[in-house]
Scaffold this active site. Structure first.
Site, short mmCIF file in Angstrom:
data_model
loop_
_atom_site.label_atom_id
_atom_site.label_comp_id
_atom_site.label_asym_id
_atom_site.label_seq_id
_atom_site.Cartn_x
_atom_site.Cartn_y
_atom_site.Cartn_z
N ASP A 198 0.86 -1.20 0.11
CA ASP A 198 0.28 -0.10 0.05
C ASP A 198 0.75 1.32 -0.14
O ASP A 198 2.09 1.26 0.21
CB ASP A 198 -1.02 -0.08 1.37
CG ASP A 198 -0.30 -0.46 2.59
OD1 ASP A 198 1.06 -0.33 2.51
OD2 ASP A 198 -1.04 -0.79 3.47
N ASN A 244 -7.49 -1.90 13.87
CA ASN A 244 -8.85 -2.12 13.43
C ASN A 244 -8.91 -3.56 12.74
O ASN A 244 -10.00 -3.75 12.03
CB ASN A 244 -9.37 -0.90 12.71
CG ASN A 244 -8.58 -1.12 11.39
OD1 ASN A 244 -7.64 -1.48 11.09
ND2 ASN A 244 -9.10 0.01 10.38
N GLU A 265 -9.50 -1.24 4.87
CA GLU A 265 -10.33 -0.98 6.11
C GLU A 265 -11.45 -1.89 6.24
O GLU A 265 -11.91 -2.60 5.38
CB GLU A 265 -10.68 0.37 6.03
CG GLU A 265 -9.17 1.38 5.79
CD GLU A 265 -8.32 1.41 7.08
OE1 GLU A 265 -8.30 0.17 7.83
OE2 GLU A 265 -7.97 2.17 7.54
C1 GLP Z 1 -0.24 0.52 8.25
C2 GLP Z 1 -0.04 -0.44 7.20
C3 GLP Z 1 -0.30 -1.81 7.53
C4 GLP Z 1 0.49 -2.24 8.69
C5 GLP Z 1 -0.05 -1.43 9.97
C6 GLP Z 1 0.64 -1.91 10.97
O1 GLP Z 1 -1.34 0.69 8.75
N1 GLP Z 1 -0.84 0.12 6.09
O2 GLP Z 1 0.05 -2.77 6.24
O3 GLP Z 1 0.07 -3.70 8.92
O4 GLP Z 1 0.59 -0.12 9.69
O5 GLP Z 1 1.37 -1.08 11.62
P1 GLP Z 1 2.36 -0.91 12.93
O6 GLP Z 1 3.45 -2.29 12.86
O7 GLP Z 1 3.06 0.10 13.12
O8 GLP Z 1 1.45 -1.53 14.02
#
Ligand code: GLP
Length: 263
Positions: free
Chosen positions: A67, A136, A143
């Site tokens: 993404d 979430n 989402e």
């Molecule tokens: C972002 C990314 C996700 C990832 C998530 C988790 O939202 N788009 O792909 O899994 O972060 O982030 P963290 O590892 O900082 O908790």
């Protein structure tokens, strides 16, 4: 779905890197699906160390990231392209041509998303997809309410996601984009293997729903229950709300694949 519980976040990220390393050594031209977020920073640090100290070769692999924020240029310090360059790509022997991250500043986002899907398909498909878990329940930026049949597309971010990622934007919520481009859930499920790494108490309730709860579009990661080769690597804190702990321990002890992984 197979689940491994490790004592700490250091263990989960080291094990995740080992899984990627093994896959890369076994198939040097593998197509890797990559993820961003704080959890992944340690995974990439381990891979960089393996590259430098144990000759792990990235020269023939190709990568597709999950993404990217919309409205943010790849060259921006806040883009996931920059994150990937800083944490992995500039530190290992991979050419830029072999790396793919959606372009959040593309003029025609719809066309770009279709091209991204085509490029994944043309590469032969993702061999191993790395995943984190949003608080979430999102995977990529899928989402809540994302269709399990969804493909790479523009999405509107959940307020909870914007809040969760505010750290990348100097803790200034007004700077966090409202939209992003993400591989769809069906795109993710097309990967031959999926590996999700989850750390920390804040994700414990969600992880229990992902593993044990019913599949629902309200929690995108529950779609992984349909994936034939999904490994979830969680630390003790993230595993804290699982009710089937004894069963998971039993599997870790007796499942041949998990035994090999943990030996
Ligand atoms: C972002 C990314 C996700 C990832 C998530 C988790 O939202 N788009 O792909 O899994 O972060 O982030 P963290 O590892 O900082 O908790």
């Amino acid at each position: 779905m197979k689940v491994v519980i490790c004592p700490t976040a250091e263990h989960t990220t080291a094990l995740t890197a080992r899984v990627i390393e093994q896959a890369l050594r076994q198939k040097p031209d593998i197509v890797l699906g990559l993820a961003t977020g704080r959890t992944m920073e340690a995974v990439y640090a381990h891979l960089v160390t393996s590259h430098r100290q144990a000759g792990l070769d990235f020269g023939r692999c190709r990568t597709f990231n999950l993404d990217e924020y919309a409205g943010i240029a790849p060259s921006s310090a806040r883009s996931y392209r920059t994150y990937m360059d800083e944490h992995l790509f500039s530190r290992v022997n991979i050419s830029r041509r072999a790396t793919h991250v959606p372009d959040g500043s593309a003029d025609d986002i719809v066309a770009q998303c279709a091209e991204y899907e085509d490029a994944i398909r043309a590469s032969g498909g993702v061999g191993l997809q790395l995943l984190g878990l949003g608080e979430n329940g999102h995977i990529g930026f899928n989402e809540p309410f994302s269709a399990f049949t969804s493909r790479t597309r523009l999405v509107t971010l959940d307020p909870a996601t914007r809040q969760q990622n505010v750290g990348m934007f100097d803790d200034d919520l007004t700077q966090v984009p409202y939209h992003a481009i993400t591989m769809g859930i069906a795109t993710i499920l097309d990967a031959r293997r999926t590996v999700m790494v989850v750390n920390g108490k804040a994700k414990a309730e969600m992880l229990a729903r992902v593993i044990e709860g019913p599949m629902t579009a309200s929690i995108s990661a529950t779609a992984l229950q349909m994936h034939a080769d999904c490994l979830i690597i969680a630390d003790e804190a993230a595993a804290g709300a699982l009710s089937r702990r004894a069963y998971i321990a039993h599997l870790m002890q007796h499942d041949p694949e998990l035994r090999a992984l943990l030996s």
